[in-house]
Design a protein around this motif. Structure first.
Motif, short mmCIF file in Angstrom:
data_model
loop_
_atom_site.label_atom_id
_atom_site.label_comp_id
_atom_site.label_asym_id
_atom_site.label_seq_id
_atom_site.Cartn_x
_atom_site.Cartn_y
_atom_site.Cartn_z
N ILE A 56 0.89 -1.21 -0.11
CA ILE A 56 0.14 -0.11 0.10
C ILE A 56 0.89 1.24 -0.06
N LEU A 120 -6.54 -6.24 -1.11
CA LEU A 120 -5.90 -4.71 -1.52
C LEU A 120 -6.85 -4.19 -2.65
N GLU A 122 -7.56 -1.19 -2.55
CA GLU A 122 -7.04 0.08 -3.13
C GLU A 122 -6.44 0.03 -4.41
#
Ligand code: AAT
Length: 277
Positions: A56, A120, A122
């Motif tokens: 991230i 994940l 994002e």
């Protein structure tokens, strides 16, 4: 007790360790060992075969730089192919470009896509976009069966081990050349110029034997060995260094901008020596 994960193997003699706060998922897929972990320093991370793929905190650098340099060099990219990249980060960047009508992702391992969507979001958020088609097959075979079809091909591959070995070979580059239209652009992640002195000259030579315009550019990626990462580009018509970017938007990016686009091609002497080998 502290838990640490160490990447080792792609650079002999080097280990890259990250403290892990929680292991969220681990499995052996049909192709590789896959792990999703939380870390205090980089947030959530995806590992494949004990090697850091993405996380991230620094994923924006790699995903923006592998995508926008080519997409802003081509005057009107409509159809884009991504080989690998099952986390979806490259797709997320590609579909920021309004000219793109279709983006095809060819990922060998379905589980990378499924776990990225789950853990994940994002990064994987673009994979559900109606312009995006996700196929589960070997990218090498896929490009062999497509001719004169794509404006841009991006190889977002694992390091040259296991199923990715063939993605760093001359025959694959030739298939990509043939799968591109007459003004197409090819980009691939090509490892560390500091640690991979053998791979980069070989890839550059292969690309140079096919394309009139062959380039190498760099970006800073903290979680890849050495921190300095290379991308190799072959272009049939448009030069990424001389292209006029003044009319191009920069979209919502955190690393890429027009200055960085041009500066990324300014190579230190030891890297220049590598590509001229
Ligand atoms: N976005 C950064 C993540 C990656 S992962 C690269 C992906 O390439 C993996 O999901 C892997 O399953 C896929 N892959 C490997 N070989 C093939 C193939 N032959 N065809 C299609 N997909 C393939 C890149 C990380 C770079 C790490 C640098 N150290």
């Amino acid at each position: 007790m502290e838990l640490w994960y160490t990447e080792r193997g792609i650079v002999p003699g080097l280990g890259l360790s990250v403290q892990v706060s929680k292991v969220l998922h681990e499995e052996q897929t049909d192709f590789q060992h896959l792990a999703i972990v939380d870390t205090p320093l980089f947030g959530r991370m995806l590992w494949l075969d004990n090697i850091i793929m993405t996380n991230i905190k620094d994923e924006f650098v790699y995903h923006e730089m592998i995508s926008h340099v080519a997409l802003n060099t081509h005057p009107n990219p409509k159809k884009v192919l991504v080989i690998g990249g099952g986390d979806g980060g490259v797709i997320r960047e590609i579909i920021k470009h309004p000219s793109v009508e279709k983006a095809v992702l060819v990922e060998i391992d379905r589980r990378v896509v499924e776990t990225s969507k789950q853990y994940l979001p994002e990064i994987a958020c673009g994979l559900e976009d109606p312009k995006v088609e996700v196929l589960y097959e070997d990218g090498i075979k896929y490009v062999e069966n497509h001719k004169n079809e794509f404006d841009i091909i991006i190889t977002d591959s694992t390091d040259p081990i296991g199923p990715a070995v063939g993605l760093f070979e001359g025959s694959f580059y030739k298939s990509c050349y043939d799968a591109l239209k007459e003004d197409g652009i090819f980009v691939a992640q090509t490892e560390s110029p500091f640690y991979d002195e053998e791979l980069i000259p070989r890839v550059q030579q292969d690309i140079r034997s096919l394309y009139p315009i062959t380039k190498l550019y760099l970006a800073f990626i903290p979680t890849y060995p050495g921190g300095c990462w290379s991308f190799s580009m072959g272009s049939k018509k448009y030069d990424p260094e001389t292209v006029d970017l003044s009319q191009k938007p920069t979209y919502t990016t955190r690393y890429y901008n027009h200055g960085v686009h041009k500066a990324a091609f300014m190579l230190p002497n030891f890297v220049r020596d590598l590509i001229n080998k």
